[in-house]
Design a protein around this motif. Sequence first.
Motif, PDB file in Angstrom:
ATOM      1  N   UNK A  84     -10.140   8.276  -4.360  1.00  0.00           N
ATOM      2  CA  UNK A  84      -9.651   6.888  -4.019  1.00  0.00           C
ATOM      3  C   UNK A  84     -10.247   6.121  -2.754  1.00  0.00           C
ATOM      4  N   UNK A  86     -12.041   3.434  -0.851  1.00  0.00           N
ATOM      5  CA  UNK A  86     -12.271   1.819  -1.189  1.00  0.00           C
ATOM      6  C   UNK A  86     -13.608   1.561  -1.664  1.00  0.00           C
ATOM      7  N   UNK A  88     -15.246  -1.185  -1.939  1.00  0.00           N
ATOM      8  CA  UNK A  88     -15.895  -2.450  -1.184  1.00  0.00           C
ATOM      9  C   UNK A  88     -15.986  -2.206   0.273  1.00  0.00           C
ATOM     10  N   UNK A  97      -9.849   3.303   8.424  1.00  0.00           N
ATOM     11  CA  UNK A  97      -8.913   2.466   7.799  1.00  0.00           C
ATOM     12  C   UNK A  97      -7.395   2.754   8.501  1.00  0.00           C
ATOM     13  N   UNK A 129     -20.119   4.439  -3.598  1.00  0.00           N
ATOM     14  CA  UNK A 129     -20.948   4.700  -4.992  1.00  0.00           C
ATOM     15  C   UNK A 129     -22.500   5.096  -4.448  1.00  0.00           C
TER      16      UNK A 129
ATOM     17  N   UNK B 117      -5.635   3.213  -5.033  1.00  0.00           N
ATOM     18  CA  UNK B 117      -6.308   2.556  -3.972  1.00  0.00           C
ATOM     19  C   UNK B 117      -5.291   2.150  -3.122  1.00  0.00           C
ATOM     20  N   UNK B 130      -1.206  -5.820   4.475  1.00  0.00           N
ATOM     21  CA  UNK B 130      -2.395  -5.401   4.756  1.00  0.00           C
ATOM     22  C   UNK B 130      -3.045  -4.981   3.586  1.00  0.00           C
ATOM     23  N   UNK B 131      -2.164  -4.102   2.810  1.00  0.00           N
ATOM     24  CA  UNK B 131      -2.677  -3.537   1.470  1.00  0.00           C
ATOM     25  C   UNK B 131      -3.147  -4.838   0.593  1.00  0.00           C
ATOM     26  N   UNK B 134      -6.561  -6.364   2.476  1.00  0.00           N
ATOM     27  CA  UNK B 134      -7.855  -5.418   2.581  1.00  0.00           C
ATOM     28  C   UNK B 134      -8.174  -4.792   1.430  1.00  0.00           C
ATOM     29  N   UNK B 135      -7.233  -4.479   0.358  1.00  0.00           N
ATOM     30  CA  UNK B 135      -7.546  -3.715  -0.722  1.00  0.00           C
ATOM     31  C   UNK B 135      -7.375  -4.651  -2.117  1.00  0.00           C
ATOM     32  N   UNK B 138      -9.617  -8.094  -2.106  1.00  0.00           N
ATOM     33  CA  UNK B 138     -11.132  -8.202  -2.227  1.00  0.00           C
ATOM     34  C   UNK B 138     -11.402  -7.489  -3.636  1.00  0.00           C
ATOM     35  N   UNK B 139     -10.825  -6.385  -4.075  1.00  0.00           N
ATOM     36  CA  UNK B 139     -11.343  -5.904  -5.323  1.00  0.00           C
ATOM     37  C   UNK B 139     -10.785  -6.686  -6.690  1.00  0.00           C
ATOM     38  N   UNK B 220     -21.473  -3.760  -6.336  1.00  0.00           N
ATOM     39  CA  UNK B 220     -20.559  -3.402  -5.107  1.00  0.00           C
ATOM     40  C   UNK B 220     -19.275  -3.016  -5.271  1.00  0.00           C
TER      41      UNK B 220
END
Lengths: 221, 224
Positions: A84, A86, A88, A97, A129, B117, B130-131, B134-135, B138-139, B220
């Motif tokens: 898991x 991240x 990006x 982090x 990746x 994630x 923040x989760x 930041x996660x 963006x995803x 990406x």
Amino acid sequence: MLSVQLTKQLAHYEMAIQFDVGAEILVLAGPSGSGKTTVLNCVAGLLHPDSGLIVSKDRLFYKSGEKPLPARDRQIGYLFQDYALFPHMTVEKNIWYGVKKKQYKEDLHTVKQLLHVLGIEHLLQKYPHQVSGGEKQRVGLARALATRPSVLLLDEPLSALDKETRQQCQEELLRLHNIWQIPFIIVTHDLDEAEKLGDRILYLDQGHIADEKPIKHLATV
Amino acid sequence: MDYSPLILSLKVAVISTFFVFLAGVFIAYLLSKRDFFGKSILEALFLLPLVLPPTVVGFALLILFGKKGWIGSWLLEWFDFQIVFTWIGAVIASIVVSFPLMYQSAAAAFESLDERLSNAARTMGASEWRVFWTVVFPLAWPGLLAGLVLSFARGLGEFGATLMLAGYIPGKTDTIPMAIYFAVESGQMEKATFWVVIIITFGFSLILWVNWWSKRNIRRFSRM
């Protein structure tokens, strides 16, 4: 020191389990669906038991009838299956982090040591990746340990790796544990791996401890 | 040539997209983490404007915002303010018809995220705020952007509900689709053609750009 005692109703059975773990490597082994990952998630605070008591180093994580301590306040390192990471963020951002800004200076040393021990300094600017499976696993470990957790949970940490990398990573895990000296709880369905890594093995079946086996260097713990 | 329809259309679409984006993202994220009785009814309600004829949406909006409507009469009484026949009416009509597109895209984007994630971030001490920033955000961004662009294009092209609520008042509520309709009706085919070309070119470039952008970013953002 972590003490876990919990019951939880799952789809096909009721889980009831109790164990204590010191600064050793405890392996939870058993077939898939035996509740191994559920135990990790309850310790991490991503799931909550129906009842029980989870205490780590005098800090109350969970107690029946009380509001559980949120995952973010538990200071747990968790290496997920498939890691898991991240996707990006660069490896460097992934690893940093969980480090709080005000702890940056103290943790710089920890992170540097981790990067060195795991040999991943050259990967910092890469994205997940762009690195291999074994490298991802090391990055995941570095990320989980960078917050200086009081317990490290590992969910099938080696299952995605080929045989050769797997052996290397087993050695690495043992080495890391020697340095860090905190409880490691490793979930695996691979019995050879369980015996190679574990100071103690709990065999889970249908949410109960079917068998318990002390393995090796117990005297040194 | 009077360019006010272009400016008005852009103004209406930008403002409505702004609100639709905020509301769509917020509501979709909130609902993605919960399951409760009546959730599917609520979702069906959100998506309803997508399948209804725009005139029905416009009719419903008139009932709400008209001079004697529930909200309209209240606004008139307390603020001496009327929504019908103003560009704000056009904004409201755009919001209602484009919200389903944003909601659907956002819900799908959040749904496809790997929950591990977010959980990894939580175990590392991150707050829910923040989760998200930041996660999750963006995803989910490629999906959110798709919804944003769809909503914007839908807002730009909105006609039926806008006509019912905002009417056609040259210089006040004449968005491009409105200008096209009334130009054709009054036999000004050249004027209509001009706006048709503008809006087709704009829509086409928008879709082209989004496709190019998402292809470029797919590597990406792709899973490991």
